[in-house]
Design a protein around this motif. Structure first.
Motif, mmCIF file in Angstrom:
data_model
loop_
_atom_site.group_PDB
_atom_site.id
_atom_site.type_symbol
_atom_site.label_atom_id
_atom_site.label_comp_id
_atom_site.label_asym_id
_atom_site.label_seq_id
_atom_site.Cartn_x
_atom_site.Cartn_y
_atom_site.Cartn_z
ATOM 1 N N LEU A 130 3.235 -11.637 7.808
ATOM 2 C CA LEU A 130 3.414 -10.194 7.722
ATOM 3 C C LEU A 130 2.232 -9.468 8.346
ATOM 4 C CD1 LEU A 130 5.012 -7.736 6.638
ATOM 5 C CD2 LEU A 130 3.715 -7.982 4.501
ATOM 6 N N ARG A 131 1.051 -9.977 8.078
ATOM 7 C CA ARG A 131 -0.156 -9.376 8.650
ATOM 8 C C ARG A 131 -0.145 -9.460 10.177
ATOM 9 N NH1 ARG A 131 -3.628 -7.617 11.172
ATOM 10 N NH2 ARG A 131 -5.882 -7.674 10.914
ATOM 11 N N ARG A 132 0.348 -10.555 10.722
ATOM 12 C CA ARG A 132 0.390 -10.728 12.173
ATOM 13 C C ARG A 132 1.368 -9.762 12.836
ATOM 14 N NH1 ARG A 132 0.737 -17.356 12.193
ATOM 15 N NH2 ARG A 132 -1.467 -17.768 11.672
ATOM 16 N N LYS A 133 2.420 -9.376 12.126
ATOM 17 C CA LYS A 133 3.445 -8.513 12.712
ATOM 18 C C LYS A 133 3.137 -7.034 12.538
ATOM 19 C CE LYS A 133 7.145 -11.927 12.262
ATOM 20 N NZ LYS A 133 8.514 -12.223 11.780
ATOM 21 N N LEU A 134 2.091 -6.731 11.798
ATOM 22 C CA LEU A 134 1.699 -5.339 11.589
ATOM 23 C C LEU A 134 0.419 -5.032 12.371
ATOM 24 C CD1 LEU A 134 2.305 -5.125 7.737
ATOM 25 C CD2 LEU A 134 3.632 -3.955 9.505
ATOM 26 N N SER A 135 0.248 -3.753 12.692
ATOM 27 C CA SER A 135 -0.950 -3.333 13.434
ATOM 28 C C SER A 135 -2.038 -2.838 12.501
ATOM 29 C CB SER A 135 -0.576 -2.226 14.430
ATOM 30 O OG SER A 135 -0.026 -1.107 13.743
ATOM 31 N N TYR A 136 -1.885 -3.099 11.184
ATOM 32 C CA TYR A 136 -2.850 -2.625 10.204
ATOM 33 C C TYR A 136 -3.868 -3.722 9.890
ATOM 34 C CZ TYR A 136 1.022 0.646 9.599
ATOM 35 O OH TYR A 136 2.029 1.537 9.831
ATOM 36 N N SER A 137 -4.970 -3.296 9.265
ATOM 37 C CA SER A 137 -6.001 -4.250 8.869
ATOM 38 C C SER A 137 -5.523 -5.084 7.688
ATOM 39 C CB SER A 137 -7.286 -3.505 8.497
ATOM 40 O OG SER A 137 -7.093 -2.742 7.322
ATOM 41 N N GLU A 138 -6.226 -6.162 7.453
ATOM 42 C CA GLU A 138 -5.868 -7.049 6.336
ATOM 43 C C GLU A 138 -5.971 -6.324 5.004
ATOM 44 O OE1 GLU A 138 -7.193 -11.422 4.533
ATOM 45 O OE2 GLU A 138 -8.098 -10.647 6.378
ATOM 46 N N ALA A 139 -6.985 -5.427 4.895
ATOM 47 C CA ALA A 139 -7.158 -4.684 3.646
ATOM 48 C C ALA A 139 -5.958 -3.775 3.381
ATOM 49 C CB ALA A 139 -8.443 -3.861 3.714
ATOM 50 N N LYS A 140 -5.468 -3.089 4.414
ATOM 51 C CA LYS A 140 -4.338 -2.180 4.219
ATOM 52 C C LYS A 140 -3.055 -2.937 3.937
ATOM 53 C CE LYS A 140 -1.873 1.770 6.089
ATOM 54 N NZ LYS A 140 -1.807 2.825 7.109
ATOM 55 N N VAL A 141 -2.874 -4.087 4.583
ATOM 56 C CA VAL A 141 -1.669 -4.894 4.312
ATOM 57 C C VAL A 141 -1.652 -5.322 2.851
ATOM 58 C CG1 VAL A 141 -0.505 -7.060 4.831
ATOM 59 C CG2 VAL A 141 -1.424 -5.668 6.685
ATOM 60 N N SER A 142 -2.822 -5.728 2.340
ATOM 61 C CA SER A 142 -2.903 -6.123 0.923
ATOM 62 C C SER A 142 -2.565 -4.953 0.018
ATOM 63 C CB SER A 142 -4.310 -6.643 0.603
ATOM 64 O OG SER A 142 -4.592 -7.806 1.354
ATOM 65 N N LEU A 143 -3.039 -3.748 0.384
ATOM 66 C CA LEU A 143 -2.729 -2.555 -0.407
ATOM 67 C C LEU A 143 -1.223 -2.251 -0.401
ATOM 68 C CD1 LEU A 143 -5.661 -0.189 0.658
ATOM 69 C CD2 LEU A 143 -5.298 -1.171 -1.610
ATOM 70 N N MET A 144 -0.621 -2.370 0.777
ATOM 71 C CA MET A 144 0.821 -2.062 0.878
ATOM 72 C C MET A 144 1.645 -3.077 0.098
ATOM 73 S SD MET A 144 1.419 -0.655 4.757
ATOM 74 C CE MET A 144 0.835 -2.135 5.569
ATOM 75 N N VAL A 145 1.256 -4.348 0.148
ATOM 76 C CA VAL A 145 1.986 -5.386 -0.602
ATOM 77 C C VAL A 145 1.877 -5.111 -2.095
ATOM 78 C CG1 VAL A 145 1.985 -7.833 -1.204
ATOM 79 C CG2 VAL A 145 1.802 -7.148 1.188
ATOM 80 N N SER A 146 0.625 -4.779 -2.545
ATOM 81 C CA SER A 146 0.434 -4.478 -3.966
ATOM 82 C C SER A 146 1.223 -3.237 -4.374
ATOM 83 C CB SER A 146 -1.055 -4.273 -4.266
ATOM 84 O OG SER A 146 -1.777 -5.446 -4.008
ATOM 85 N N ASP A 147 1.247 -2.238 -3.501
ATOM 86 C CA ASP A 147 1.978 -1.002 -3.793
ATOM 87 C C ASP A 147 3.472 -1.287 -3.943
ATOM 88 O OD1 ASP A 147 2.798 1.581 -4.129
ATOM 89 O OD2 ASP A 147 1.982 2.319 -2.223
ATOM 90 N N LEU A 148 4.023 -2.050 -3.009
ATOM 91 C CA LEU A 148 5.455 -2.380 -3.077
ATOM 92 C C LEU A 148 5.760 -3.238 -4.289
ATOM 93 C CD1 LEU A 148 6.161 -3.132 0.691
ATOM 94 C CD2 LEU A 148 7.038 -1.206 -0.631
ATOM 95 N N GLU A 149 4.801 -4.081 -4.677
ATOM 96 C CA GLU A 149 5.004 -4.899 -5.879
ATOM 97 C C GLU A 149 5.010 -4.020 -7.120
ATOM 98 O OE1 GLU A 149 3.301 -9.138 -7.627
ATOM 99 O OE2 GLU A 149 1.899 -7.760 -6.641
ATOM 100 N N ASN A 150 4.104 -3.028 -7.157
ATOM 101 C CA ASN A 150 4.055 -2.105 -8.295
ATOM 102 C C ASN A 150 5.313 -1.237 -8.376
ATOM 103 O OD1 ASN A 150 1.521 -3.038 -9.057
ATOM 104 N ND2 ASN A 150 0.430 -1.503 -7.829
ATOM 105 N N ARG A 151 5.884 -0.946 -7.219
ATOM 106 C CA ARG A 151 7.118 -0.150 -7.188
ATOM 107 C C ARG A 151 8.337 -0.982 -7.588
ATOM 108 N NH1 ARG A 151 6.657 4.651 -3.810
ATOM 109 N NH2 ARG A 151 4.573 4.787 -2.862
ATOM 110 N N GLY A 152 8.138 -2.283 -7.709
ATOM 111 C CA GLY A 152 9.237 -3.152 -8.104
ATOM 112 C C GLY A 152 10.176 -3.484 -6.959
ATOM 113 N N ILE A 153 9.708 -3.296 -5.728
ATOM 114 C CA ILE A 153 10.572 -3.523 -4.565
ATOM 115 C C ILE A 153 10.442 -4.961 -4.065
ATOM 116 C CG2 ILE A 153 11.006 -2.816 -2.180
ATOM 117 C CD1 ILE A 153 10.006 -0.036 -2.941
ATOM 118 N N ILE A 154 9.240 -5.536 -4.173
ATOM 119 C CA ILE A 154 9.039 -6.910 -3.734
ATOM 120 C C ILE A 154 8.422 -7.716 -4.865
ATOM 121 C CG2 ILE A 154 8.694 -6.243 -1.326
ATOM 122 C CD1 ILE A 154 5.645 -6.830 -1.880
#
Length: 253
Positions: A208-232
């Motif tokens: 997922l990190r390789r397919k995004l143009s964001y930094s590793e820190a932001k990818v981790s934040l987005m994954v955690s956010d989506l997990e908190n939202r109950g989406i992933i």
């Protein structure tokens, strides 16, 4: 100083040699006229080298030859040479006069400077020592520079991650981003969902990190956010994570 000394075949009486030559000025290397030349033969001999040329007939023996040049009654230049007459013949001895210093007035500064003799082995060892020191210093500077670079890079990465976290929290907080199936997700989070859906509903966090143009820190934040939202759902596997899109959101989002 003897410029040249040659022995020629016998031309005179038995056991008598002829010593002759020229007297030169030490500054101009020209013939020095009116020079007094003496030799301590028996009896002693002395002559005025009017045109800078002299000649003596001497039997076999050892002699002291003196050449003196006076100017205005003062001794200007002088030279002594030892003669070793071993057989009869013709000897050529040219003399280069040197400055005459008054007795007791010769200073250390009047003498030519003699360079210190350095052995070739010592010189090589000194050069090798300098090369070794240079390599050690250069290596130390390179290591120190690399350490400073890594420290600065780590600080910069930490600062960037902190700044990115603060910006992410600011952009994704508020009632418009609340967890609700009715509310559309922010564009970056929707991009993550689209990638996971395109991979069949699950993907490793590294891919997922390789397919995004964001930094590793932001990818981790987005994954955690989506997990908190109950989406992933984030599943730990080995040293990485597998991101799985929950079934109910797989159909609605």
């Amino acid at each position: 100083m003897v410029l040249c000394l040659f022995i020629f075949p016998v031309t005179g009486a038995a056991d008598v040699a002829t010593v002759h030559g020229a007297v030169y000025d030490w500054e101009t290397f020209k013939l020095l006229e009116n020079t007094i030349v003496e030799v301590n033969s028996t009896p002693p001999q002395s002559q005025l080298a009017k045109y800078g040329l002299y000649s003596f007939d001497l039997p076999i023996g050892i002699y002291l030859l003196k050449a003196s040049y006076y100017k205005n009654g003062e001794l200007v230049s002088y030279r002594e040479e030892t003669l070793n007459i071993t057989d009869n013949g013709d000897y050529l001895l040219d003399i280069l006069l040197l400055p005459a210093y008054p007795k007791g007035n010769l200073n250390q500064s009047d003498l030519p400077e003699i360079p210190t003799l350095i052995k070739e082995e010592d010189l090589i060892q000194n050069e090798n020592y300098k090369s070794t020191i240079f390599l050690i210093v250069s290596g130390s500077l390179l290591i120190a520079g690399a350490i400073v670079f890594l420290i600065l890079k780590k600080k910069q990465s930490s600062h960037s991650a902190h700044l990115e976290t603060s910006l992410y929290v600011t952009d994704h907080s508020g009632p418009e981003n609340a967890i609700d199936d009715e509310v559309s997700l922010p564009q970056d989070l929707q991009q993550v969902i689209d990638i996971i859906k395109a991979d069949g509903g699950k993907i490793t966090q590294r891919d997922l990190r390789r397919k995004l143009s964001y930094s590793e820190a932001k990818v981790s934040l987005m994954v955690s956010d989506l997990e908190n939202r109950g989406i992933i759902e984030k599943i730990k596997k080995g040293r990485g994570n597998i991101i799985v899109l929950k079934q109910r959101n797989h159909q609605n989002i």
